[in-house]
Design an enzyme around this catalytic site. Sequence first.
Site, PDB file in Angstrom:
ATOM      1  N   ASP A  33       0.853  -1.190   0.000  1.00 29.72           N
ATOM      2  CA  ASP A  33       0.000   0.000   0.000  1.00 29.72           C
ATOM      3  C   ASP A  33       0.888   1.239   0.000  1.00 29.72           C
ATOM      4  O   ASP A  33       2.008   1.207   0.524  1.00 29.72           O
ATOM      5  CB  ASP A  33      -0.901   0.001   1.246  1.00 29.72           C
ATOM      6  CG  ASP A  33      -2.161   0.829   1.060  1.00 29.72           C
ATOM      7  OD1 ASP A  33      -3.256   0.234   1.017  1.00 29.72           O
ATOM      8  OD2 ASP A  33      -2.049   2.070   0.938  1.00 29.72           O
ATOM      9  N   CYS A 272     -19.916   0.751  -0.830  1.00 32.38           N
ATOM     10  CA  CYS A 272     -20.148   0.201  -2.170  1.00 32.38           C
ATOM     11  C   CYS A 272     -21.495   0.499  -2.812  1.00 32.38           C
ATOM     12  O   CYS A 272     -21.547   0.853  -3.984  1.00 32.38           O
ATOM     13  CB  CYS A 272     -19.965  -1.311  -2.122  1.00 32.38           C
ATOM     14  SG  CYS A 272     -18.283  -1.774  -1.700  1.00 32.38           S
ATOM     15  N   LYS A 275     -22.089   3.970  -4.479  1.00 28.44           N
ATOM     16  CA  LYS A 275     -21.046   4.191  -5.487  1.00 28.44           C
ATOM     17  C   LYS A 275     -21.251   3.281  -6.702  1.00 28.44           C
ATOM     18  O   LYS A 275     -21.173   3.717  -7.844  1.00 28.44           O
ATOM     19  CB  LYS A 275     -19.700   3.900  -4.819  1.00 28.44           C
ATOM     20  CG  LYS A 275     -18.521   4.062  -5.711  1.00 28.44           C
ATOM     21  CD  LYS A 275     -17.240   3.804  -4.953  1.00 28.44           C
ATOM     22  CE  LYS A 275     -17.035   2.321  -4.717  1.00 28.44           C
ATOM     23  NZ  LYS A 275     -15.651   1.970  -4.414  1.00 28.44           N
ATOM     24  N   ARG A 447     -33.343   0.962  13.349  1.00 27.71           N
ATOM     25  CA  ARG A 447     -32.950  -0.393  12.929  1.00 27.71           C
ATOM     26  C   ARG A 447     -33.932  -1.465  13.400  1.00 27.71           C
ATOM     27  O   ARG A 447     -33.682  -2.658  13.238  1.00 27.71           O
ATOM     28  CB  ARG A 447     -31.562  -0.720  13.499  1.00 27.71           C
ATOM     29  CG  ARG A 447     -30.471   0.188  12.981  1.00 27.71           C
ATOM     30  CD  ARG A 447     -30.103  -0.155  11.553  1.00 27.71           C
ATOM     31  NE  ARG A 447     -29.095   0.748  11.037  1.00 27.71           N
ATOM     32  CZ  ARG A 447     -28.540   0.615   9.849  1.00 27.71           C
ATOM     33  NH1 ARG A 447     -28.874  -0.379   9.067  1.00 27.71           N
ATOM     34  NH2 ARG A 447     -27.660   1.478   9.423  1.00 27.71           N
TER      35      ARG A 447
HETATM   36  P1  NAI Z   1      -9.908   0.928   1.065  1.00 23.45           P
HETATM   37  O1  NAI Z   1      -9.963   2.404   0.901  1.00 23.45           O
HETATM   38  O2  NAI Z   1     -10.131   0.337   2.409  1.00 23.45           O
HETATM   39  O3  NAI Z   1      -8.493   0.385   0.540  1.00 23.45           O
HETATM   40  C1  NAI Z   1      -7.870   0.778  -0.639  1.00 23.45           C
HETATM   41  C2  NAI Z   1      -6.374   0.906  -0.353  1.00 23.45           C
HETATM   42  O4  NAI Z   1      -5.689   1.110  -1.585  1.00 23.45           O
HETATM   43  C3  NAI Z   1      -6.014   2.102   0.530  1.00 23.45           C
HETATM   44  O5  NAI Z   1      -5.348   1.652   1.686  1.00 23.45           O
HETATM   45  C4  NAI Z   1      -5.103   2.970  -0.363  1.00 23.45           C
HETATM   46  O6  NAI Z   1      -4.078   3.619   0.366  1.00 23.45           O
HETATM   47  C5  NAI Z   1      -4.567   1.944  -1.336  1.00 23.45           C
HETATM   48  N1  NAI Z   1      -4.096   2.489  -2.603  1.00 23.45           N
HETATM   49  C6  NAI Z   1      -4.735   3.352  -3.428  1.00 23.45           C
HETATM   50  N2  NAI Z   1      -3.989   3.573  -4.533  1.00 23.45           N
HETATM   51  C7  NAI Z   1      -2.873   2.828  -4.402  1.00 23.45           C
HETATM   52  C8  NAI Z   1      -1.723   2.614  -5.235  1.00 23.45           C
HETATM   53  N3  NAI Z   1      -1.611   3.215  -6.421  1.00 23.45           N
HETATM   54  N4  NAI Z   1      -0.749   1.792  -4.786  1.00 23.45           N
HETATM   55  C9  NAI Z   1      -0.858   1.171  -3.586  1.00 23.45           C
HETATM   56  N5  NAI Z   1      -1.931   1.322  -2.767  1.00 23.45           N
HETATM   57  C10 NAI Z   1      -2.928   2.139  -3.173  1.00 23.45           C
HETATM   58  O7  NAI Z   1     -10.950   0.334   0.018  1.00 23.45           O
HETATM   59  P2  NAI Z   1     -11.699  -1.082   0.083  1.00 23.45           P
HETATM   60  O8  NAI Z   1     -12.945  -0.982   0.874  1.00 23.45           O
HETATM   61  O9  NAI Z   1     -10.713  -2.153   0.401  1.00 23.45           O
HETATM   62  O10 NAI Z   1     -12.160  -1.212  -1.431  1.00 23.45           O
HETATM   63  C11 NAI Z   1     -11.240  -1.496  -2.482  1.00 23.45           C
HETATM   64  C12 NAI Z   1     -12.042  -1.845  -3.701  1.00 23.45           C
HETATM   65  O11 NAI Z   1     -12.822  -3.016  -3.465  1.00 23.45           O
HETATM   66  C13 NAI Z   1     -13.013  -0.764  -4.161  1.00 23.45           C
HETATM   67  O12 NAI Z   1     -13.077  -0.789  -5.552  1.00 23.45           O
HETATM   68  C14 NAI Z   1     -14.328  -1.236  -3.581  1.00 23.45           C
HETATM   69  O13 NAI Z   1     -15.420  -0.758  -4.333  1.00 23.45           O
HETATM   70  C15 NAI Z   1     -14.206  -2.737  -3.702  1.00 23.45           C
HETATM   71  N6  NAI Z   1     -14.994  -3.527  -2.758  1.00 23.45           N
HETATM   72  C16 NAI Z   1     -15.143  -3.150  -1.455  1.00 23.45           C
HETATM   73  C17 NAI Z   1     -15.873  -3.933  -0.579  1.00 23.45           C
HETATM   74  C18 NAI Z   1     -16.035  -3.536   0.847  1.00 23.45           C
HETATM   75  O14 NAI Z   1     -16.837  -4.164   1.534  1.00 23.45           O
HETATM   76  N7  NAI Z   1     -15.331  -2.557   1.354  1.00 23.45           N
HETATM   77  C19 NAI Z   1     -16.499  -5.196  -1.011  1.00 23.45           C
HETATM   78  C20 NAI Z   1     -16.235  -5.525  -2.365  1.00 23.45           C
HETATM   79  C21 NAI Z   1     -15.526  -4.707  -3.200  1.00 23.45           C
END
Ligand code: NAI
Length: 480
Positions: A33, A272, A275, A447
Site C-alpha cells: 500500500d 459500495c 457508489k 434499525r
Molecule cells: P480501502 O480504501 O479500504 O483500501 C484501498 C487501499 O488502496 C487504501 O489503503 C489505499 O491507500 C490503497 N491504494 C490506493 N492507490 C494505491 C496505489 N496506487 N498503490 C498502492 N496502494 C494504493 O478500500 P476497500 O474498501 O478495500 O475497497 C477497495 C475496492 O474493493 C473498491 O473498488 C471497492 O469498491 C471494492 N470492494 C469493497 C468492498 C467492501 O466491503 N469494502 C467489497 C467488495 C468490493
Amino acid sequence: MVKICCIGAGYVGGPTMAVIALKCPSVEVAVVDISAPRINAWNSDQLPIYEPGLDDVVKECRGRNLFFSTDVEKHVFEADIVFVSVNTPTKTQGLGAGKAADLTYWESAARVIADVSKSNKIVVEKSTVPVKTAEAIEKILTHNSKGIKFQILSNPEFLAEGTAIKDLFNPDRVLIGGRETPEGQKAIQALKDVYAHWVPEDRILTTNLWSAELSKLAANAFLAQRISSVNAMSALCEATGANISQVAYAVGTDSRIGPKFLNGSVGFGGSCFQKDILNLVYICECNGLPEVAEYWKQVIKINDYQKSRFVNRVVASMFNTVSSKKIAILGFAFKKDTGDTRETPAIDVCKGLLGDKARLSIYDPQVTEDQIQRDLTMKKFDWDHPLHLQPMSPTTVKQVTVVWDAYEATKDAHGICILTEWDEFKTLDYQRIYEGMQKPAFVFDGRNIVDAEKLREIGFIVYAIGKPLDAWLKDMPAIA
Ligand code: NAI
C-alpha cells in the site's frame, strides 16, 4: 512457490489476502500500500480495520507467508499474480462527476505493474470497476510492456463487512472472468487453483471478463434495491397501520423472494452500494439506456428519502424543533460488527439534526471521535481516497460530543436515535436510561432492534421504522 502481491491493503485487500495466505500455506502473499500508517497498523497488534475473526487469521500467517509492506515495486516485480484492490471512488470533478468511477488509483497501480515487471504476470481486478475497465488496463499494460505478457482477470469480491472472514472462508461463489483465449483460460485456471485450496469447485464460477465486471455491479444494485424496496414499503406501513416486519416476513416466505435482507431501516450505507449504483447509472447513460439508468437511480433516491424521512420524524415529534436539545446517537458505523463509517446513514441523519441546531452526543463501540468529526465535516465522496490524500477537516463540529458509553450519551437527552444495530443496544437498561432523560423521552429506532412495547411501558414515546405509530406521532405528522 507461487507468489501473490495485492496492491491496496484496505477492507478488501487485507482480509482477502490474509485468508488466501491461511488457506494456501504454499503461496507467498504480500499486501502492499502507498499508505505507510496503514501498513504499519497491519504489522502491529492494532489492525487498521475491525472485522470479527481477522486478528486470528493475521496472527497465524503474518511473517510466515503473509507480509505487509510499502515496497510496492519490489513485491509487484516478484509476483506471479498481482491483485489490484485500490480505491475506485466516485468522480467529483470533470466528465461524469457525481456518478462515474474515478480510476486514477487503478491506473497508477497499472502503470507501476507495467514499469517494474520483468516477467509475465496475471493481473487480477479485485476492486469494483466499471464494465470494460479490463480493456483499458490491458491497453496501459501492453503499451508499456516491453515484451512482457499480461493476462487480465476480473475477480470481484463479494464479502460483506462485519462477516468478511466468514464470507471468505465459505463464499456463496467465487467469480473469475477472463479472456476466451487459450492464454486467458490458462490464467483463469491458475487463479482457480488458488481458490480451490478451500472453495468447492462448483462454487468457482468462470465467465468472460465483461460478465464478471458487470455481475459485481449488478449484485450490489440488486441488494441495495431490496433494501430500498422494503424501505419504500415501510413508509406505506406507517401511513396505513401495517407492520413492516409482518409484511417482510409474509413476502420473504415466498421461496422465489427469500427471507434475507428484508429489514426496514434508516437506509443502507457502506462504501459500495451507492457508489456502484451511480457507476451503473453512468454506464447505462453512456450506452444510450436512459430508462435503465432512471430505474436504478430510484434505488438511491428512496435511500435518501428514507434518511430525510427519519430526520423529519425526529424533529416533528419533538414539537417541530430540536434546537439546543440533546439527542443521543447510538451507533455511527454503517452496520454492526464494523468500524466502517463510509456512507453510513448516520452522517446524513446527524447532519439533518445539526441543521435543526440539535446538540448530539454520539456513541459507537468501534468508531473514534476523530473519525466521526471527519465524517461530519468531509465533503460527499471525499472519504473514498487513500487516507493521506483526504482533505484534513479544518474545524470540528462544536455541537457534537463523542462518548464511550451509551448511558453517558443518553444522560439528560431529550431523544435517542438508534442508527446501528449493535447487539449491545438491544440489552441496555432502558429503565435506567429513561430515568436519566428529559421528559417526554423519545426513542427513534432506525434499525428496529428494541422491544418497542416494553419501552412504551417504561414511558418512552417510540418511533420504529415501518411500525404502527404511537398516538403521539400520529398527531405530529412529518412531511418529507
Ligand atoms: P480501502 O480504501 O479500504 O483500501 C484501498 C487501499 O488502496 C487504501 O489503503 C489505499 O491507500 C490503497 N491504494 C490506493 N492507490 C494505491 C496505489 N496506487 N498503490 C498502492 N496502494 C494504493 O478500500 P476497500 O474498501 O478495500 O475497497 C477497495 C475496492 O474493493 C473498491 O473498488 C471497492 O469498491 C471494492 N470492494 C469493497 C468492498 C467492501 O466491503 N469494502 C467489497 C467488495 C468490493
